[in-house]
Design an enzyme around this catalytic site. Sequence first.
Site, PDB file in Angstrom:
ATOM      1  N   ASP A 108       0.977  -1.288  -0.118  1.00 52.80           N
ATOM      2  CA  ASP A 108      -0.057  -0.020  -0.029  1.00 52.80           C
ATOM      3  C   ASP A 108       0.793   1.094   0.061  1.00 52.80           C
ATOM      4  O   ASP A 108       1.974   1.285   0.878  1.00 52.80           O
ATOM      5  CB  ASP A 108      -0.830   0.036   1.493  1.00 52.80           C
ATOM      6  CG  ASP A 108      -1.913   0.991   1.347  1.00 52.80           C
ATOM      7  OD1 ASP A 108      -3.174   0.420   1.072  1.00 52.80           O
ATOM      8  OD2 ASP A 108      -1.700   2.256   1.042  1.00 52.80           O
ATOM      9  N   ASN A 115     -12.726  -2.989   2.896  1.00 53.20           N
ATOM     10  CA  ASN A 115     -13.614  -2.063   3.083  1.00 53.20           C
ATOM     11  C   ASN A 115     -14.587  -2.021   1.964  1.00 53.20           C
ATOM     12  O   ASN A 115     -14.144  -2.143   0.740  1.00 53.20           O
ATOM     13  CB  ASN A 115     -12.912  -0.719   3.008  1.00 53.20           C
ATOM     14  CG  ASN A 115     -11.968  -0.441   4.364  1.00 53.20           C
ATOM     15  OD1 ASN A 115     -12.265  -0.714   5.320  1.00 53.20           O
ATOM     16  ND2 ASN A 115     -10.611   0.293   4.023  1.00 53.20           N
ATOM     17  N   HIS A 168     -10.404  -5.577  -2.912  1.00 57.15           N
ATOM     18  CA  HIS A 168      -8.839  -5.874  -2.188  1.00 57.15           C
ATOM     19  C   HIS A 168      -8.834  -5.986  -0.888  1.00 57.15           C
ATOM     20  O   HIS A 168     -10.063  -5.823  -0.200  1.00 57.15           O
ATOM     21  CB  HIS A 168      -8.176  -4.291  -2.642  1.00 57.15           C
ATOM     22  CG  HIS A 168      -8.976  -3.224  -2.060  1.00 57.15           C
ATOM     23  ND1 HIS A 168      -9.934  -2.638  -2.733  1.00 57.15           N
ATOM     24  CD2 HIS A 168      -8.643  -2.450  -0.925  1.00 57.15           C
ATOM     25  CE1 HIS A 168     -10.061  -1.319  -2.303  1.00 57.15           C
ATOM     26  NE2 HIS A 168      -9.558  -1.424  -0.979  1.00 57.15           N
ATOM     27  N   HIS A 212      -6.793  -5.588   2.464  1.00 48.58           N
ATOM     28  CA  HIS A 212      -5.573  -4.985   3.329  1.00 48.58           C
ATOM     29  C   HIS A 212      -5.218  -6.112   4.134  1.00 48.58           C
ATOM     30  O   HIS A 212      -6.120  -6.828   4.740  1.00 48.58           O
ATOM     31  CB  HIS A 212      -6.102  -3.884   4.029  1.00 48.58           C
ATOM     32  CG  HIS A 212      -6.826  -2.696   3.221  1.00 48.58           C
ATOM     33  ND1 HIS A 212      -5.887  -1.462   3.007  1.00 48.58           N
ATOM     34  CD2 HIS A 212      -7.899  -2.297   2.912  1.00 48.58           C
ATOM     35  CE1 HIS A 212      -6.661  -0.880   2.367  1.00 48.58           C
ATOM     36  NE2 HIS A 212      -8.018  -1.428   2.301  1.00 48.58           N
TER      37      HIS A 212
HETATM   38  P1  AMP Z   1      -9.869   1.458   0.615  1.00 50.30           P
HETATM   39  O1  AMP Z   1      -9.837   2.729   1.183  1.00 50.30           O
HETATM   40  O2  AMP Z   1      -9.994   0.093   1.210  1.00 50.30           O
HETATM   41  O3  AMP Z   1     -10.348   1.419  -0.845  1.00 50.30           O
HETATM   42  O4  AMP Z   1      -8.302   1.165   0.095  1.00 50.30           O
HETATM   43  C1  AMP Z   1      -7.474   1.678  -1.145  1.00 50.30           C
HETATM   44  C2  AMP Z   1      -6.041   1.656  -0.688  1.00 50.30           C
HETATM   45  O5  AMP Z   1      -5.261   1.683  -1.949  1.00 50.30           O
HETATM   46  C3  AMP Z   1      -5.606   2.812   0.222  1.00 50.30           C
HETATM   47  O6  AMP Z   1      -5.230   2.268   1.206  1.00 50.30           O
HETATM   48  C4  AMP Z   1      -4.521   3.366  -0.687  1.00 50.30           C
HETATM   49  O7  AMP Z   1      -3.489   3.979   0.137  1.00 50.30           O
HETATM   50  C5  AMP Z   1      -4.182   2.428  -1.473  1.00 50.30           C
HETATM   51  N1  AMP Z   1      -3.582   2.818  -2.859  1.00 50.30           N
HETATM   52  C6  AMP Z   1      -4.270   3.861  -3.704  1.00 50.30           C
HETATM   53  N2  AMP Z   1      -3.292   3.910  -4.883  1.00 50.30           N
HETATM   54  C7  AMP Z   1      -2.465   3.022  -4.628  1.00 50.30           C
HETATM   55  C8  AMP Z   1      -1.332   2.715  -5.518  1.00 50.30           C
HETATM   56  N3  AMP Z   1      -1.064   3.423  -6.694  1.00 50.30           N
HETATM   57  N4  AMP Z   1      -0.357   1.609  -5.135  1.00 50.30           N
HETATM   58  C9  AMP Z   1      -0.439   1.178  -3.890  1.00 50.30           C
HETATM   59  N5  AMP Z   1      -1.728   1.399  -3.300  1.00 50.30           N
HETATM   60  C10 AMP Z   1      -2.634   2.517  -3.532  1.00 50.30           C
END
Ligand code: AMP
Length: 115
Positions: free
Chosen positions: A31, A88, A101, A103
């Site tokens: 992340d 989420n 996804h 986490h």
């Molecule tokens: P969510 O809020 O559960 O949709 O989580 C999306 C996650 O994706 C967040 O923790 C972001 O920090 C992560 N994220 C967004 N863009 C990228 C990226 N280009 N590479 C890695 N992680 C990302």
Amino acid sequence: MTEKTIFKKIIDKEIPAKIVYEDDLCLAFYDVMPQAPVHFLVIPKKEIASVSDIGPEDGELIGHLFAVIGKLAAQLGIAEEGYRVVSNCGVNACQTVKHLHFHVMGGRPFGWPPG
Ligand code: AMP
């Protein structure tokens, strides 16, 4: 045609990511805004928007994702002390990327219940 999500662009190698693991069905990468000393995401290559969009036909795929999560958690040294897996789903859960996804976070304690 709808715009590709950022995760689809990572799958298609249009934008870079720190990839931890990849196979035919899934991708795992760190992340960009880590919430723990170890924080990576495991995503299916199949475009599924969220947990709510998982169908019965996805059972094997979801099982595979969790097998990968367990394997990577062990490899990255967070399995012994414990780790958290979060998905989420929707607005109230603050889902920002509409591509399923998980986490995977470890390396520190997590409270319960979550805030
Ligand atoms: P969510 O809020 O559960 O949709 O989580 C999306 C996650 O994706 C967040 O923790 C972001 O920090 C992560 N994220 C967004 N863009 C990228 C990226 N280009 N590479 C890695 N992680 C990302």
